[in-house]
Design a protein around this motif. Sequence first.
Motif, PDB file in Angstrom:
ATOM      1  N   ASN A  44      24.849 -43.318  27.890  1.00 33.07           N
ATOM      2  CA  ASN A  44      25.836 -42.239  27.744  1.00 33.07           C
ATOM      3  C   ASN A  44      26.600 -42.357  26.431  1.00 33.07           C
ATOM      4  N   ARG A  48      26.488 -39.861  23.287  1.00 32.47           N
ATOM      5  CA  ARG A  48      27.767 -39.293  22.842  1.00 32.47           C
ATOM      6  C   ARG A  48      27.928 -39.421  21.331  1.00 32.47           C
ATOM      7  N   GLY A 286      28.382 -34.814  25.209  1.00 27.03           N
ATOM      8  CA  GLY A 286      29.289 -35.952  25.136  1.00 27.03           C
ATOM      9  C   GLY A 286      28.885 -37.110  26.023  1.00 27.03           C
ATOM     10  N   ALA A 300      33.959 -37.927  26.379  1.00 24.69           N
ATOM     11  CA  ALA A 300      32.806 -37.024  26.464  1.00 24.69           C
ATOM     12  C   ALA A 300      33.218 -35.595  26.157  1.00 24.69           C
ATOM     13  N   GLY A 304      31.961 -34.295  22.655  1.00 23.41           N
ATOM     14  CA  GLY A 304      30.995 -33.260  22.995  1.00 23.41           C
ATOM     15  C   GLY A 304      31.385 -31.889  22.483  1.00 23.41           C
TER      16      GLY A 304
END
Length: 352
Positions: A44, A48, A286, A300, A304
């Motif tokens: 993640n 991101r 994100g 995020a 994002g």
Amino acid sequence: MKTDKEKKVLIPAEATVEETSAECVEKRKFTGADVWQFAKSQKNSLIRYGAFVLVLIVFAITTGGKLFSTYNMKSIISQVTPLLIMSVGLIFVFAHGGMDISVGAVVGLCSLLSVYVLNDTGSLFLVLLTCIAVSVACYIINGGSSIFFKIMSTISSLAIMFAARGIVTYNVSRTEDTIRFSDSSLVKLFSDNYGFMIASCVIIVLICKVLFDYTKLGKQAKATGDNPLGAAQSGANVNLIKMLCYVVAGVCVGIASVFAIARVGSVSENMGSGREMDVLIALILGGMTLSGGTRSKLSAAVIGSITYVLLSNGLSISGVPTNYISLVKGILFLLIVVLTLRQSRNIRELPR
């Protein structure tokens, strides 16, 4: 005769230390499996920041630096501001496992009412209060329907979307003239003051950061996203937490609506249309997982949103047709959803 014990050769202390050090170094060597495991655990974060850096580099080159021109930077700020504020608020809803697709219609309804209020009163403060009140009311209905009537959050937000969009369409269709501000100079603070936009984003992000990471609201919302039953058994009032998350989302969407209508200046039937997908793509870019939970990060929404606007601007400046821009966004959305999808093994609902 020497016994076996006496025949044993003592290993010098130096050799023992060197051998032990060599063994430690061998154990510390990273293998391909270790790198892959690290990438999986941090996917993640890699998405991101990797997507953000990639978009910056690619479009800095393909646009010949035009992406960072003064004019385009002002455009980016005015586009990022409402999207970032909406995304930061809605991350509370996604974190507890909820879903919202009504944000675009709510923005349209708030924009319509803000024009009426400003034209009648001339008060920007009343416009802001009206937008926040209407947005919070919509999200309370949305959350209440989902929580107390056991309706899927997607269905309840769909009902809000149709109702809000219907009100906007009816009012626009029965008016011959364009619904616009009679004096657009009254909203210049939200449309032309870029310092105010940046300051608003920073303040809202900081407030939401505290709520999301350092209070019971954010911690219990994320716990609810992972396991509602476990959160309830740990003492969390799951229904109250969900409602408060919808209230936070409503406040942020209401504020974002003022920035959105101030930038456009008039209301059409399609006002706010597509905002729900903008928010979803921004959160996905994100590195946000749609299942929510403890992996949800406020960064995020921030990274994002900026990445999404840079991507849209970069594609437009590079000469990509509008239809293809939507196609690229859709492909990216599906790709990153596949990369971040996490099948939760937790119990998603409380027993009825």
